[in-house]
Design a protein around this motif. Sequence first.
Motif, PDB file in Angstrom:
ATOM      1  N   PRO A  77       9.736 -23.272  47.836  1.00 47.88           N
ATOM      2  CA  PRO A  77       8.600 -24.196  47.732  1.00 47.88           C
ATOM      3  C   PRO A  77       8.091 -24.327  46.305  1.00 47.88           C
ATOM      4  N   ALA A  78       7.501 -25.447  46.018  1.00 49.64           N
ATOM      5  CA  ALA A  78       6.907 -25.674  44.704  1.00 49.64           C
ATOM      6  C   ALA A  78       5.703 -24.756  44.504  1.00 49.64           C
ATOM      7  N   GLY A  79       5.388 -24.498  43.259  1.00 55.06           N
ATOM      8  CA  GLY A  79       4.209 -23.693  42.960  1.00 55.06           C
ATOM      9  C   GLY A  79       4.466 -22.713  41.837  1.00 55.06           C
ATOM     10  N   ARG A  80       3.427 -22.003  41.480  1.00 56.01           N
ATOM     11  CA  ARG A  80       3.502 -21.031  40.404  1.00 56.01           C
ATOM     12  C   ARG A  80       3.935 -19.676  40.938  1.00 56.01           C
ATOM     13  N   PHE A  81       4.599 -18.949  40.094  1.00 60.62           N
ATOM     14  CA  PHE A  81       4.911 -17.550  40.385  1.00 60.62           C
ATOM     15  C   PHE A  81       4.855 -16.788  39.073  1.00 60.62           C
ATOM     16  N   GLU A  82       4.809 -15.468  39.166  1.00 58.66           N
ATOM     17  CA  GLU A  82       4.769 -14.630  37.975  1.00 58.66           C
ATOM     18  C   GLU A  82       6.192 -14.292  37.548  1.00 58.66           C
ATOM     19  N   MET A  83       6.558 -14.775  36.370  1.00 57.35           N
ATOM     20  CA  MET A  83       7.891 -14.539  35.820  1.00 57.35           C
ATOM     21  C   MET A  83       7.796 -13.441  34.772  1.00 57.35           C
ATOM     22  N   GLY A  84       8.841 -12.603  34.695  1.00 60.70           N
ATOM     23  CA  GLY A  84       8.816 -11.506  33.732  1.00 60.70           C
ATOM     24  C   GLY A  84       7.951 -10.359  34.214  1.00 60.70           C
ATOM     25  N   THR A  85       7.734  -9.395  33.335  1.00 62.63           N
ATOM     26  CA  THR A  85       6.964  -8.219  33.721  1.00 62.63           C
ATOM     27  C   THR A  85       6.153  -7.694  32.543  1.00 62.63           C
ATOM     28  N   SER A  86       5.010  -7.153  32.857  1.00 64.41           N
ATOM     29  CA  SER A  86       4.219  -6.404  31.875  1.00 64.41           C
ATOM     30  C   SER A  86       4.014  -4.970  32.332  1.00 64.41           C
ATOM     31  N   GLU A  87       4.555  -4.637  33.502  1.00 67.10           N
ATOM     32  CA  GLU A  87       4.284  -3.344  34.125  1.00 67.10           C
ATOM     33  C   GLU A  87       5.475  -2.390  34.102  1.00 67.10           C
ATOM     34  N   ASP A  88       6.685  -2.905  34.199  1.00 67.38           N
ATOM     35  CA  ASP A  88       7.854  -2.037  34.291  1.00 67.38           C
ATOM     36  C   ASP A  88       7.989  -1.231  33.006  1.00 67.38           C
ATOM     37  N   GLU A 104      12.072  -9.382  28.492  1.00 66.54           N
ATOM     38  CA  GLU A 104      11.561  -9.535  29.856  1.00 66.54           C
ATOM     39  C   GLU A 104      10.042  -9.667  29.887  1.00 66.54           C
ATOM     40  N   ARG A 105       9.395  -9.492  28.738  1.00 63.97           N
ATOM     41  CA  ARG A 105       7.952  -9.422  28.642  1.00 63.97           C
ATOM     42  C   ARG A 105       7.403 -10.621  27.875  1.00 63.97           C
ATOM     43  N   PRO A 106       6.105 -10.927  28.069  1.00 63.94           N
ATOM     44  CA  PRO A 106       5.203 -10.398  29.095  1.00 63.94           C
ATOM     45  C   PRO A 106       5.311 -11.211  30.386  1.00 63.94           C
ATOM     46  N   THR A 161      13.908  -8.929  36.745  1.00 66.36           N
ATOM     47  CA  THR A 161      13.468  -9.550  35.495  1.00 66.36           C
ATOM     48  C   THR A 161      14.492  -9.443  34.383  1.00 66.36           C
ATOM     49  N   PHE A 162      15.580  -8.705  34.592  1.00 63.95           N
ATOM     50  CA  PHE A 162      16.523  -8.435  33.504  1.00 63.95           C
ATOM     51  C   PHE A 162      17.248  -9.708  33.084  1.00 63.95           C
ATOM     52  N   ARG A 163      17.364  -9.909  31.753  1.00 63.63           N
ATOM     53  CA  ARG A 163      17.989 -11.113  31.206  1.00 63.63           C
ATOM     54  C   ARG A 163      19.231 -10.739  30.389  1.00 63.63           C
ATOM     55  N   ASN A 164      20.310 -11.427  30.674  1.00 62.43           N
ATOM     56  CA  ASN A 164      21.533 -11.303  29.886  1.00 62.43           C
ATOM     57  C   ASN A 164      21.812 -12.667  29.262  1.00 62.43           C
ATOM     58  N   TRP A 165      22.590 -12.688  28.214  1.00 58.76           N
ATOM     59  CA  TRP A 165      22.902 -13.967  27.578  1.00 58.76           C
ATOM     60  C   TRP A 165      24.266 -13.872  26.915  1.00 58.76           C
TER      61      TRP A 165
END
Length: 444
Positions: free
Chosen positions: A175-186, A193-195, A408-412
């Motif tokens: 569904p459409a809408g906002r979500f929290e991407m990334g992390t400030s807690e891990d 991956e922050r913030p 949240t882990f990002r590879n490139w």
Amino acid sequence: MRELRDEIAAVLERARDRTVGLTDSVDDADLVAQHSPLMSPLVWDLAHIGNQEELWLVRDVGGRDAVRSDIDELYDAFRHSRASRPALPLLDPGQARSYVSTVRDEVLEILDHHPLRGRRLDEAGFAFGMIAQHEQQHAETMLATHQLRSGEPVLDAEPAPRAATAPTSREVVVPAGRFEMGTSEDPWALDNERPAHPVHVDAFAIDVHPVTNRQYLGFVEDGGYERPELWTERGWRHRIDADLQAPQFWSRQPGGSWWTRRFGTALPVAPDEPVMHVCWFEADAFARWAGRRLPTEAEWEKAARFDPRTGRSRRHPWGAAEPGVDTANLGQRHLGPAEVGAYPAGASALGVEQMIGDVWEWTSSGFEPYPGFSAFPYREYSEVFFGGDYRVLRGGSFGTDSVACRGTFRNWDHPVRRQIFAGLRLARDLSPSERGDLSRTGRS
């Protein structure tokens, strides 16, 4: 604090066990050989792992004298390209093994007395976690080198699990809408991956499973590699220049069957496994052939982490628990991806499966910093790569360890890379009528 120290020691030991397994499985001649100009000799990776551990944990965190300050430049990844490393005066296999062992002994002494708090680098053992992740990332790189080497098989593992039921082509609507991407807690999350930050994502559909070999074979047999209209202009030039005709390591046998080579063993292409060893250009062309597209990085993460019941983002698709044998194919437990549908317990709250492990998944997004990004603890981990010729991959592979794989882990990587354990998952925009249906049901 004892519990945290024991956890760190176990994570470091697990990483070292993988490194030893990947380097002790071949002889010294194999260790110093360069199996591809895309990859370093395995002995370079081995000593580089020790050098990074010495720089950060012995000298910085521990405040101790250098073990081998004379080799810092040799094992600086930014000073020497992979193709040039065999010509360097590297430590020989015996010296490299002795060096990493000496460094590890000092690190364990430091860990036993360190308060694991104070500076940001020390807090919750971040530096130790960073080094464990670094070693595991190189373990996956070394695993890719094993895939490129010729000769008899030297690695062994249990077969990956099969699906309990035959896979079906299914998708879910996010569904459409906002979500929290990334992390400030891990506590061990890396700087890119922050913030944590809110991101709005329009409603879209995404496949429950990654694209399979069976699906990809349809693209091959339909002349997908001979149809320039399916490729971007740059992708088509690369297809011609590199003579791409199928995923790397695939070969057509007399009679028309397709086989692949995996760590020195010839195998028939398994129809229900996720396709692997395709570059971004191939993934993008396949998606266009299928009438779909690659998900954006934000779409991928929302499908993996967002829980519509709570409105919050999970650490892993299935929740907060660490990956287990029933939720994800990680850590070189198997030497290949599992069939799609083999990990229903690892599904996200939205019902998307196998988003962690098996194969890295290409997204359509370039590698860019999040709003509020701050390089830590050094610019060369992420910042110098932002805005370059990279595409983001998500989710990890069977060769990725759980310490270096989370929602949240990002590879490139460059869009031409195929030696990595990468596949894809398809997404699509919703039609106006589908969006209308969502609006009427209050899900948008």
